[in-house]
Design an enzyme around this catalytic site. Sequence first.
Site, PDB file in Angstrom:
ATOM      1  N   SER A  17       0.860  -1.176   0.000  1.00 22.92           N
ATOM      2  CA  SER A  17       0.000   0.000   0.000  1.00 22.92           C
ATOM      3  C   SER A  17       0.897   1.226   0.000  1.00 22.92           C
ATOM      4  O   SER A  17       2.076   1.163   0.383  1.00 22.92           O
ATOM      5  CB  SER A  17      -0.894   0.009   1.246  1.00 22.92           C
ATOM      6  N   TYR A  44      -2.395  -1.739  10.554  1.00 23.12           N
ATOM      7  CA  TYR A  44      -2.413  -1.750   9.089  1.00 23.12           C
ATOM      8  C   TYR A  44      -1.122  -1.189   8.495  1.00 23.12           C
ATOM      9  O   TYR A  44      -0.474  -1.836   7.657  1.00 23.12           O
ATOM     10  CB  TYR A  44      -3.615  -0.970   8.557  1.00 23.12           C
TER      11      TYR A  44
END
Length: 297
Positions: free
Chosen positions: A164, A176
């Site tokens: 990401s 995350y």
Amino acid sequence: MWLFVAVLAGLYLLRRWHRERQRVPDLANKYVLITGCDSGFGSLLARQLDARGLRVLAACLTEPGAARLRAAASPRLQTLVLDVTSSESIAAAAAWVEGCVGDRGLWGLVNNAGIAVPAAPNEWLRKEDFVRVLNVNLVGLVEVTLSLLPLVRRARGRVVNVASVLGRLSLFGGGYCPSKYGVEAFSDSLRRELRDFGVQVSIIEPGCFRTPLVESEAARASVALHNNNFLRLLSTANSNLSLVTSAMEHALTAEHPRTRYTCGLDAKLYYIPLSYMPSSWTDRLLHSSALKPSGSA
């Protein structure tokens, strides 16, 4: 002088364009395993590669998700239920995949499965909240890769790991962002180790896209934030998932895949450049944007 530089730049871009258009032959006999195919990027990529004629092995977390995908694809596509946090499930999946691919090996492994929450200021969370995300996004990815690596090496194939833009720039607390930083590090070391075996490793770095992961989990996650960084990220969310799946497809089918694929204008024009700035500049920019009310421009 400038004309010479322009000619060199033009020749470089032309060579790059030509290399990136070259495709691997015999795609119809190549197997690709994709994790996280219940929805979002995984589901779209499975259908996209199936339409290209590849032999897709789509791993879903649930049987209803697998059934929906089978109904939307050709009979070539095969599904399995896989929980990337379960060693037993991963071992069973690896044995099943080996039975499918045989001596030709596994051409492509796409580690796409992931979750986003719990996400909140770090001090509000417990260790278990971090572990839940890390087990799916990083530890599960590592275990799936290690279990299937002999089959990928047999085919001299590809590993495609979905990281990401938040693996370059951490915007909020929770597991995350650390998990995506870990995916970047694991992918880099794996790429260097496997180079001499003919295996290529690519990293996909999406910006914010409107996937079910974002739509269903982001609202709950953003409520717990001190600032609006997460909400600001959502405001730039892109609904064109094919920008990401096309990058994944290129990584699997191009003769010369890229090491990294950055997907989305928010990633290319804002978040990645921001990650290269001095930390004091980045902190100031993120802090000032986070102080704005969520309804402001």
